[in-house]
Design an enzyme around this catalytic site. Structure first.
Site, mmCIF file in Angstrom:
data_model
loop_
_atom_site.group_PDB
_atom_site.id
_atom_site.type_symbol
_atom_site.label_atom_id
_atom_site.label_comp_id
_atom_site.label_asym_id
_atom_site.label_seq_id
_atom_site.Cartn_x
_atom_site.Cartn_y
_atom_site.Cartn_z
ATOM 1 C CB ALA A 62 -0.642 -0.266 1.261
ATOM 2 C CE1 TYR A 188 -3.950 0.720 3.984
ATOM 3 C CE2 TYR A 188 -4.691 -1.670 5.101
ATOM 4 C CZ TYR A 188 -3.780 -0.387 4.976
ATOM 5 O OH TYR A 188 -2.511 -0.793 5.513
ATOM 6 N NE ARG A 236 -6.260 -7.003 -1.994
ATOM 7 C CZ ARG A 236 -5.570 -8.168 -1.050
ATOM 8 N NH1 ARG A 236 -4.654 -7.541 -0.221
ATOM 9 N NH2 ARG A 236 -4.681 -9.383 -1.927
#
Length: 369
Positions: A62, A188, A236
């Site tokens: 990331a 996230y 994702r």
């Protein structure tokens, strides 16, 4: 030839095989100064080894689109040109080995400002401590009991983050990446907006499905607008929060049905493949888990949303990976810890299944390669 070693074409890009490396945080960048978030020798070596090992696509860990979007102070970033320049050496090498370079664009939201996982198991770093800051989120709800309460994002601040994703995608493109993956999973920021467990808003970015998915779709639109039309964008997703599966009616979360519904929206907006995860760990033992763990969620999206998918999670053996593809449950396999244990997993799989992967020219005279 085994399906595992067949190429896959997304838009104009042909990925040489279906063995891909999933994004895995390394927590190894400088935490501050002019080298903050810049890839270094560790990142180069880590990624280059999997390229020489034969992975068809490698997705970097990331890369935060802003400083406060890092999950730890030691994460990679793509919010400035120095970071983008640092990636050029990596993308050039990956391409030289026949591997497609991909980058995961991310914002950690309320999970941000934590230690490296090997120090206090990634404990939160309070804003009063060195390298700490106050995280942000869709609502003022902390990630855990020890976490700092995040600041609830205003609509104007949400717009700035959407623009940060677009700017990060532009830098990634200029740095030589050929695949952009938007991180909408694993708690996230995008996932925080998607899930009613963490999104308590009542404005246009909360409440119902349309509101909770608005931020994700705006990010996709912004990235797709600047990303080359002939190159793919991936997304994702955590297919489930594992909250409804517990039978606890008081904990409303994101579900597999929601994922299928979102996938249809993403496909219509130019996302080319859904990377279907649920997180890195097997859930609590009281939740029934299928023998193939997360693969059924990928299969549902592929069938019900008519969308290309990659399966990930507890896939460790070549025969297992090949069976998933051969049974049309996924279009590609994303490996994480299996590639940490064995950077040459694709090469060993090719030997076991009778396939081929690109071989570095320096190895051509070696026996048994």
């Amino acid at each position: 030839m085994s399906t595992l070693f067949e190429p896959l074409t997304l838009r104009s890009l042909t990925i040489p095989n279906r063995i891909w490396m999933a994004a895995m945080c390394q927590y190894s960048a400088a935490p501050d100064g002019d080298q903050a978030g810049v890839p270094n020798d560790w990142h180069f070596t880590h990624l280059a080894a999997r390229a020489t090992g034969g992975a068809g696509l490698i997705i970097t860990e990331a890369a935060a689109v802003s400083p406060e979007g890092r999950i730890s102070p030691y994460d990679l970033g793509i919010w400035n040109d120095t970071q983008a320049e640092g990636f050029r050496r990596i993308t050039a090498f990956l391409k030289s080995q026949g591997t497609v370079p991909g980058i995961q664009l991310a914002h950690a939201g309320r999970k941000a400002s934590t230690e490296r996982t090997w120090i206090d198991r990634g404990a939160p770093i309070p804003p009063s401590e060195e390298h700490g800051w106050t995280p942000v989120g869709p609502s003022a709800a902390p990630f855990g009991t020890a976490s700092t309460t995040p600041e609830e994002l205003s609509v104007k601040e949400i717009s700035r983050i959407v623009e940060a994703f677009a700017q990060a995608a532009q830098r990634a493109r200029d740095a030589g990446f050929q695949v952009a993956e938007i991180h909408g999973a694993h708690g996230y920021l995008i996932h925080q907006f998607l899930s009613p467990h963490s999104n308590h808003r009542t404005d246009a970015y909360g409440a119902d499905f349309a509101g909770r998915t608005r931020f994700a779709l705006e990010v996709v639109d912004a990235v797709r607008a600047v990303w080359p039309a002939d190159l793919p964008v991936l997304f994702r997703v955590s297919a489930t929060d594992w909250l409804q599966e517990t039978g606890d009616a008081d904990r409303e979360g994101w579900t597999a049905d929601d994922t299928v519904r979102l996938a249809k929206e993403l496909r219509a907006r130019g996302v080319d493949l859904l990377d279907v995860s649920t997180g890195g760990n097997v859930p609590d033992a009281k939740i029934p888990v299928a023998p193939d763990y997360q693969v059924p969620y990928a299969s549902r999206v592929r069938t019900e949303a008519d969308m290309s998918v990659a399966a990930v999670g507890l896939i460790t053996e070549p025969d297992q990976a090949q069976a998933i593809l051969a049974s049309d449950k996924a279009d590609a396999i994303l490996l994480g810890r299996a590639l940490l244990r064995d950077p040459y997993w694709p090469r060993h799989a090719a030997a076991a299944l009778g396939g081929t992967v690109p071989t570095p020219v320096q190895y051509h005279r070696a026996q048994g390669v």
